[in-house]
Design a protein around this motif. Structure first.
Motif, short mmCIF file in Angstrom:
data_model
loop_
_atom_site.label_atom_id
_atom_site.label_comp_id
_atom_site.label_asym_id
_atom_site.label_seq_id
_atom_site.Cartn_x
_atom_site.Cartn_y
_atom_site.Cartn_z
N ARG A 83 54.86 36.76 25.42
CA ARG A 83 56.30 36.50 25.51
C ARG A 83 56.62 35.06 25.11
NH1 ARG A 83 57.39 37.35 31.05
NH2 ARG A 83 57.16 39.54 30.58
N TYR A 84 55.73 34.14 25.44
CA TYR A 84 55.95 32.73 25.13
C TYR A 84 55.26 32.30 23.84
CZ TYR A 84 57.78 32.67 29.85
OH TYR A 84 58.52 32.93 30.97
N GLY A 85 54.60 33.24 23.17
CA GLY A 85 53.96 32.94 21.89
C GLY A 85 52.82 31.93 22.01
N LEU A 86 52.08 31.99 23.08
CA LEU A 86 51.01 31.02 23.33
C LEU A 86 49.66 31.53 22.88
CD1 LEU A 86 52.11 29.98 26.94
CD2 LEU A 86 52.60 28.78 24.78
N ASP A 87 48.81 30.61 22.52
CA ASP A 87 47.43 30.93 22.16
C ASP A 87 46.54 30.57 23.35
OD1 ASP A 87 45.15 31.65 20.76
OD2 ASP A 87 44.96 29.69 19.80
N VAL A 88 46.60 31.40 24.39
CA VAL A 88 45.88 31.16 25.63
C VAL A 88 45.16 32.45 26.01
CG1 VAL A 88 46.16 30.57 28.08
CG2 VAL A 88 47.62 29.48 26.38
N ASP A 89 43.96 32.31 26.53
CA ASP A 89 43.16 33.48 26.93
C ASP A 89 43.75 34.10 28.19
OD1 ASP A 89 41.26 35.32 27.74
OD2 ASP A 89 39.61 33.88 27.87
N PRO A 90 44.25 35.34 28.11
CA PRO A 90 44.86 35.99 29.29
C PRO A 90 43.88 36.14 30.46
CG PRO A 90 45.26 37.28 27.31
CD PRO A 90 44.33 36.19 26.93
N GLN A 91 42.62 36.37 30.16
CA GLN A 91 41.64 36.52 31.23
C GLN A 91 41.47 35.21 32.00
OE1 GLN A 91 37.43 37.04 30.42
NE2 GLN A 91 37.40 38.74 31.91
N ALA A 92 41.45 34.08 31.28
CA ALA A 92 41.34 32.78 31.94
C ALA A 92 42.54 32.55 32.84
CB ALA A 92 41.22 31.66 30.90
N VAL A 93 43.72 32.88 32.35
CA VAL A 93 44.94 32.74 33.15
C VAL A 93 44.87 33.64 34.37
CG1 VAL A 93 47.44 33.14 33.16
CG2 VAL A 93 46.36 31.97 31.22
N VAL A 103 45.62 42.29 45.81
CA VAL A 103 44.42 41.63 45.32
C VAL A 103 44.33 41.70 43.80
CG1 VAL A 103 41.91 41.90 45.22
CG2 VAL A 103 43.05 41.83 47.42
N ASP A 104 44.75 42.81 43.22
CA ASP A 104 44.60 43.00 41.79
C ASP A 104 45.87 42.72 41.00
OD1 ASP A 104 41.93 43.69 42.10
OD2 ASP A 104 42.39 45.79 42.41
N THR A 105 46.81 41.98 41.56
CA THR A 105 48.00 41.64 40.81
C THR A 105 48.04 40.15 40.58
OG1 THR A 105 49.29 41.50 42.83
CG2 THR A 105 49.39 43.58 41.66
N PRO A 106 48.48 39.67 39.48
CA PRO A 106 48.86 40.49 38.34
C PRO A 106 47.64 41.10 37.66
CG PRO A 106 48.90 38.18 37.74
CD PRO A 106 48.57 38.25 39.20
N THR A 107 47.91 42.02 36.79
CA THR A 107 46.82 42.64 36.02
C THR A 107 46.59 41.84 34.74
OG1 THR A 107 48.32 44.04 34.74
CG2 THR A 107 47.51 44.94 36.86
N LEU A 108 45.50 42.14 34.08
CA LEU A 108 45.20 41.49 32.81
C LEU A 108 46.30 41.77 31.79
CD1 LEU A 108 43.25 39.78 31.14
CD2 LEU A 108 42.00 41.89 30.59
N GLU A 109 46.81 42.99 31.78
CA GLU A 109 47.89 43.34 30.85
C GLU A 109 49.15 42.54 31.16
OE1 GLU A 109 50.16 44.42 27.91
OE2 GLU A 109 48.00 44.78 27.99
N GLN A 110 49.47 42.34 32.43
CA GLN A 110 50.65 41.55 32.80
C GLN A 110 50.48 40.10 32.33
OE1 GLN A 110 50.48 42.57 36.96
NE2 GLN A 110 52.51 43.49 36.87
N ALA A 111 49.30 39.55 32.51
CA ALA A 111 49.05 38.18 32.07
C ALA A 111 49.19 38.09 30.55
CB ALA A 111 47.67 37.71 32.52
N ALA A 112 48.61 39.05 29.84
CA ALA A 112 48.68 39.05 28.38
C ALA A 112 50.13 39.18 27.91
CB ALA A 112 47.83 40.19 27.82
N ARG A 113 50.91 40.02 28.58
CA ARG A 113 52.31 40.22 28.21
C ARG A 113 53.10 38.91 28.39
NH1 ARG A 113 52.87 44.91 30.54
NH2 ARG A 113 53.50 44.09 32.58
N GLN A 114 52.86 38.21 29.48
CA GLN A 114 53.57 36.95 29.71
C GLN A 114 53.19 35.93 28.64
OE1 GLN A 114 52.81 35.56 33.72
NE2 GLN A 114 54.96 35.92 34.20
N ILE A 115 51.93 35.85 28.32
CA ILE A 115 51.47 34.87 27.32
C ILE A 115 52.07 35.20 25.96
CG2 ILE A 115 49.42 34.10 26.06
CD1 ILE A 115 47.94 34.40 28.84
#
Length: 172
Positions: free
Chosen positions: A22-32, A8-20
């Motif tokens: 990695r790709y150098g994107l300006d996207v809100d990890p929480q929204a993702v 239920v809790d995967t991915p985590t906010l940190e995992q989403a932020a790390r992926q974003i």
């Protein structure tokens, strides 16, 4: 802990932020994260729904078609069913084939236009809906039983807003 509870809790906010990052994107990890978890919940809900309706020898699609027919006076054209269910006409045809074979609906020529067909909910189909109603609606209530009335009201509002945003996945 059951697998469902762990995922239920995967991915985590940190995992989403790390992926974003990695790709150098300006996207809100929480929204993702919200979108990804919603998609995962939707997939799990779809699977659970199929298990639920299998108890009644139905699929989610066949149940939705029967319920839509009942909500519209027991008669509707296949194209109107496809539109209201948000599926293709071919999908409706497949659903109808099984429902008709089980005696839950029948297809006949339209009284208004003999060239077009209408789908009619049979007495057996209406009885099927009555027979499953208690268990079905009880399980739906139990599914959201941990939410207060106020939380459900907020959830319905949020879900409506998210649903309007779904087009972002499909538009060009």
């Amino acid at each position: 802990m059951a697998e469902d509870e762990r995922t239920v809790d995967t991915p985590t906010l940190e995992q989403a932020a790390r992926q974003i990052r990695r790709y150098g994107l300006d996207v809100d990890p929480q929204a993702v994260l919200v979108a990804v978890r919603l998609m995962a919940a939707g997939a799990r809900l779809g699977q659970a729904s199929e298990v639920h309706f299998a108890r009644f020898d139905l699929s989610t699609g066949r149940y939705r078609l029967l319920a839509d027919l009942e909500d519209h006076g027991g008669e509707k054209s296949p194209s109107d069913l496809a539109a209201s269910l948000g599926v293709s006409r071919a999908t409706v045809t497949g659903l109808l084939d099984r429902l008709e074979r089980d005696g839950l609906v029948l297809r006949r020529s339209s009284a208004e236009d003999g060239r077009s067909a209408v789908v009619v909910l049979t007495a057996r189909g209406a009885q099927k809906l009555r027979d499953l109603a208690g268990e079905h609606f009880g399980r739906l209530q139990a599914m959201v039983g941990d939410l207060s009335t106020q939380e459900r009201t907020v959830f319905l509002d949020l879900l409506g807003r998210v649903t309007r945003g779904i087009a972002a996945l499909t538009e060009d």
